[in-house]
Design an enzyme around this catalytic site. Structure first.
Site, PDB file in Angstrom:
ATOM      1  CG  ASP A   1      -2.057   0.846   1.047  1.00 60.83           C
ATOM      2  OD1 ASP A   1      -2.463   1.585   0.161  1.00 60.83           O
ATOM      3  OD2 ASP A   1      -2.770   1.202   2.231  1.00 60.83           O
TER       4      ASP A   1
ATOM      5  N   GLY B   1       0.220   5.440  -4.419  1.00 62.56           N
ATOM      6  CA  GLY B   1      -0.376   6.694  -5.091  1.00 62.56           C
ATOM      7  C   GLY B   1       0.180   7.814  -4.130  1.00 62.56           C
TER       8      GLY B   1
ATOM      9  CG  HIS C   1       0.552   1.975  -9.648  1.00 62.25           C
ATOM     10  ND1 HIS C   1       0.174   1.363  -8.144  1.00 62.25           N
ATOM     11  CD2 HIS C   1      -0.530   2.509 -10.044  1.00 62.25           C
ATOM     12  CE1 HIS C   1      -1.211   2.082  -8.006  1.00 62.25           C
ATOM     13  NE2 HIS C   1      -1.517   2.586  -8.998  1.00 62.25           N
TER      14      HIS C   1
ATOM     15  CB  SER D   1      -8.177  -5.442  -4.135  1.00 62.00           C
ATOM     16  OG  SER D   1      -8.784  -4.349  -4.466  1.00 62.00           O
TER      17      SER D   1
ATOM     18  CG  LEU E   1       9.832 -17.202  -3.666  1.00 63.64           C
ATOM     19  CD1 LEU E   1       9.386 -17.171  -2.116  1.00 63.64           C
ATOM     20  CD2 LEU E   1      10.366 -15.796  -3.746  1.00 63.64           C
TER      21      LEU E   1
HETATM   22  C1  FPP Z   1      -1.717   0.082  -3.422  1.00 67.08           C
HETATM   23  O1  FPP Z   1      -1.486   1.490  -3.555  1.00 67.08           O
HETATM   24  C2  FPP Z   1      -1.219  -0.433  -4.571  1.00 67.08           C
HETATM   25  C3  FPP Z   1      -1.940  -1.226  -5.711  1.00 67.08           C
HETATM   26  C4  FPP Z   1      -3.369  -1.185  -5.858  1.00 67.08           C
HETATM   27  C5  FPP Z   1      -1.357  -1.794  -6.711  1.00 67.08           C
HETATM   28  C6  FPP Z   1      -0.073  -2.903  -6.207  1.00 67.08           C
HETATM   29  C7  FPP Z   1       0.554  -2.908  -7.604  1.00 67.08           C
HETATM   30  C8  FPP Z   1       2.024  -3.054  -7.659  1.00 67.08           C
HETATM   31  C9  FPP Z   1       2.857  -2.650  -6.615  1.00 67.08           C
HETATM   32  C10 FPP Z   1       2.450  -2.943  -9.081  1.00 67.08           C
HETATM   33  C11 FPP Z   1       3.285  -4.185  -9.529  1.00 67.08           C
HETATM   34  C12 FPP Z   1       2.884  -5.382  -8.802  1.00 67.08           C
HETATM   35  C13 FPP Z   1       3.449  -6.471  -9.464  1.00 67.08           C
HETATM   36  C14 FPP Z   1       2.922  -7.969  -8.890  1.00 67.08           C
HETATM   37  C15 FPP Z   1       4.652  -6.413 -10.476  1.00 67.08           C
HETATM   38  P1  FPP Z   1      -2.457   2.709  -3.748  1.00 67.08           P
HETATM   39  O2  FPP Z   1      -2.388   3.234  -5.303  1.00 67.08           O
HETATM   40  O3  FPP Z   1      -3.744   2.302  -3.068  1.00 67.08           O
HETATM   41  O4  FPP Z   1      -1.568   3.578  -2.938  1.00 67.08           O
HETATM   42  P2  FPP Z   1      -2.320   4.974  -2.135  1.00 67.08           P
HETATM   43  O5  FPP Z   1      -3.094   4.383  -0.797  1.00 67.08           O
HETATM   44  O6  FPP Z   1      -1.318   5.519  -1.628  1.00 67.08           O
HETATM   45  O7  FPP Z   1      -3.338   5.671  -2.954  1.00 67.08           O
END
Ligand code: FPP
Length: 269
Positions: free
Chosen positions: A41, A44, A58, A86, A152
């Site tokens: 998390d 953003g 991301h 999700s 892994l």
């Molecule tokens: C949450 O941060 C993150 C996500 C919704 C996406 C997670 C995806 C990655 C880390 C990209 C790559 C993944 C792989 C497996 C290569 P957020 O966007 O909700 O952040 P915020 O809460 O600060 O807005």
């Protein structure tokens, strides 16, 4: 994309110089969890703090995934599950969804060979059909190409929601009961768990969530019944081996009782 960090320090070109030690935590420091699951998390917020578009967060988050895989290899963690998308993420603006799925497809194209080379087996949990046929084939290919690897086990949760998963399992058992293939009395924890997407896999011992938020957000609700939870005040793109080891250290310091009294030995209460 920027140059990715190598997955194994031994894979670095000889001219690159010695790499910094990946881990302050060593296996002899305490119990190493078999299965670590991560709610990644803060992408953003990381991007916003730099005046960058969310996709930059991301992308940096994908780099943190590589560092985490390397940290698992270095510390001997055998299972890693990451929450990459999700079922609720479909509610985000179309541009962010398309950026994120584009990044995941890029990751699949770029990473599978290297992951396979270092012994990573890839599996995907969640509703992959929602990503369409092209990405579905990429996912199937990644699973196929890495199926023989054992070093892994990497689960990537995509369009995943634990309540969906639990409802689907209940539906399958109800159907089986209706058709007389199982009697309601035979439905126990093991029969239920066998219907979940990650059936047969060990439950997570440790769940890490970054960015300071302290909730599970519909992640592995059944499987996390006895997991230790560690919440870290770092945004996911900044997550590195030191944070991973911090979480492992916290895990090693916890007394896991599975509901039993400390003087009563192991076993669920
Ligand atoms: C949450 O941060 C993150 C996500 C919704 C996406 C997670 C995806 C990655 C880390 C990209 C790559 C993944 C792989 C497996 C290569 P957020 O966007 O909700 O952040 P915020 O809460 O600060 O807005």
């Amino acid at each position: 994309m920027s140059h990715p960090t190598p997955l194994l320090r031994t894979a670095e070109p000889s001219g690159a110089g010695p790499a910094a030690p990946a881990a302050a935590f060593a296996p002899h420091d305490g119990a190493v969890p078999v299965h670590v699951a991560i709610i990644m998390d803060g992408n953003g917020r990381w991007a916003a703090a730099r005046g960058l578009p969310r996709i930059a967060g991301h992308r940096a988050g994908a780099e943190a995934v590589r560092r985490t895989i390397r940290a698992c290899l270095d510390t001997g963690v055998a299972w890693l599950t990451v929450y990459a998308f999700s079922s609720e993420n479909w509610r985000r603006p179309a541009t962010e969804i398309s950026d994120l799925t584009g990044l995941l497809r890029h990751y699949l194209r770029q990473e599978v060979a290297e992951l396979s080379r270092v012994g990573v087996r890839m599996r995907f949990i969640g509703d992959r059909a929602r990503f369409g046929a092209a990405m579905g084939s990429q996912i199937a290919l990644a699973e196929e190409r890495t199926a023989a690897n054992t070093r892994l086990n990497l689960n990537i949760a995509l369009s995943y929601g634990a309540r969906d998963e639990i409802v689907a399992a209940a539906r399958k058992l109800a159907q089986a009961a209706m058709e007389g293939r199982i009697s309601p009395e035979a439905i126990d924890e093991a029969a239920f768990a066998a219907q979940l997407t990650a059936a047969g896999q060990p439950d997570p011992d440790l769940i890490i969530r970054t960015s300071g938020e302290q909730r599970l957000s519909n992640f592995l609700l059944w499987q996390s019944a006895y997991a230790e939870l560690v919440f870290l005040d770092v945004l996911w793109p900044d997550f590195d081996a030191a944070h991973f080891c911090q979480a492992l250290g916290a895990f090693a310091g916890r007394e896991r009782r599975f509901g039993a009294r400390p003087d009563a030995g192991a076993g669920r209460g």
